[in-house]
Motif scaffolding. Sequence first.
Motif, PDB file in Angstrom:
ATOM      1  N   ARG A  83      10.683  -3.092 -19.249  1.00 17.33           N
ATOM      2  CA  ARG A  83      10.586  -3.597 -17.880  1.00 17.33           C
ATOM      3  C   ARG A  83       9.805  -2.594 -17.057  1.00 17.33           C
ATOM      4  NH1 ARG A  83      16.812  -3.403 -18.116  1.00 17.33           N
ATOM      5  NH2 ARG A  83      15.982  -1.423 -18.740  1.00 17.33           N
ATOM      6  N   TRP A  84       8.796  -3.089 -16.356  1.00 19.13           N
ATOM      7  CA  TRP A  84       8.090  -2.173 -15.479  1.00 19.13           C
ATOM      8  C   TRP A  84       7.966  -2.767 -14.089  1.00 19.13           C
ATOM      9  CZ3 TRP A  84       5.257  -4.367 -19.550  1.00 19.13           C
ATOM     10  CH2 TRP A  84       4.161  -5.135 -19.201  1.00 19.13           C
ATOM     11  N   LEU A  85       7.950  -1.856 -13.137  1.00 22.38           N
ATOM     12  CA  LEU A  85       7.808  -2.202 -11.729  1.00 22.38           C
ATOM     13  C   LEU A  85       6.386  -1.845 -11.332  1.00 22.38           C
ATOM     14  CD1 LEU A  85       9.531  -3.190  -9.328  1.00 22.38           C
ATOM     15  CD2 LEU A  85       9.977  -0.795  -8.801  1.00 22.38           C
ATOM     16  N   HIS A  86       5.663  -2.821 -10.826  1.00 18.46           N
ATOM     17  CA  HIS A  86       4.265  -2.609 -10.449  1.00 18.46           C
ATOM     18  C   HIS A  86       4.176  -2.698  -8.930  1.00 18.46           C
ATOM     19  CE1 HIS A  86      -0.137  -4.173 -10.588  1.00 18.46           C
ATOM     20  NE2 HIS A  86      -0.025  -2.979 -10.038  1.00 18.46           N
ATOM     21  N   ILE A  87       3.839  -1.589  -8.306  1.00 18.96           N
ATOM     22  CA  ILE A  87       3.691  -1.526  -6.858  1.00 18.96           C
ATOM     23  C   ILE A  87       2.210  -1.326  -6.561  1.00 18.96           C
ATOM     24  CG2 ILE A  87       4.334  -0.290  -4.759  1.00 18.96           C
ATOM     25  CD1 ILE A  87       6.849   0.624  -6.322  1.00 18.96           C
ATOM     26  N   SER A  88       1.681  -2.162  -5.709  1.00 20.18           N
ATOM     27  CA  SER A  88       0.251  -2.112  -5.434  1.00 20.18           C
ATOM     28  C   SER A  88      -0.005  -2.010  -3.941  1.00 20.18           C
ATOM     29  CB  SER A  88      -0.399  -3.378  -6.002  1.00 20.18           C
ATOM     30  OG  SER A  88      -1.776  -3.379  -5.739  1.00 20.18           O
ATOM     31  N   ASP A  89      -1.059  -1.312  -3.588  1.00 21.48           N
ATOM     32  CA  ASP A  89      -1.547  -1.242  -2.206  1.00 21.48           C
ATOM     33  C   ASP A  89      -0.512  -0.682  -1.232  1.00 21.48           C
ATOM     34  OD1 ASP A  89      -4.126  -2.371  -2.803  1.00 21.48           O
ATOM     35  OD2 ASP A  89      -3.088  -4.265  -3.082  1.00 21.48           O
ATOM     36  N   LEU A  90      -0.106   0.543  -1.457  1.00 23.29           N
ATOM     37  CA  LEU A  90       0.901   1.190  -0.609  1.00 23.29           C
ATOM     38  C   LEU A  90       0.381   1.532   0.778  1.00 23.29           C
ATOM     39  CD1 LEU A  90       2.601   3.580  -3.157  1.00 23.29           C
ATOM     40  CD2 LEU A  90       3.597   1.577  -2.071  1.00 23.29           C
ATOM     41  N   HIS A  91      -0.893   1.872   0.894  1.00 26.68           N
ATOM     42  CA  HIS A  91      -1.506   2.222   2.183  1.00 26.68           C
ATOM     43  C   HIS A  91      -0.673   3.258   2.937  1.00 26.68           C
ATOM     44  CE1 HIS A  91      -4.554  -0.919   1.804  1.00 26.68           C
ATOM     45  NE2 HIS A  91      -3.591  -1.664   1.311  1.00 26.68           N
TER      46      HIS A  91
END
Length: 65
Positions: free
Chosen positions: A20-28
Amino acid sequence: MTVYLIMWISKGEDTLSIIRWLHISDLHLNTNETESIRMRRKLPQYILENNIEYDYVFCTGDIRD
């Protein structure tokens, strides 16, 4: 910010493996926009409250504007 929880299921001869992976994108991180700040603050709380389990975290996309 975009967040995905992705599961990869692999079947061997006698086993079933789940990653299981958590993908976080575009934190800015450098923006002062209220909505972006609120989402960054609430994300850890949301993950804990919903018992979201993951093996890996990937942060991609725009870290800064």
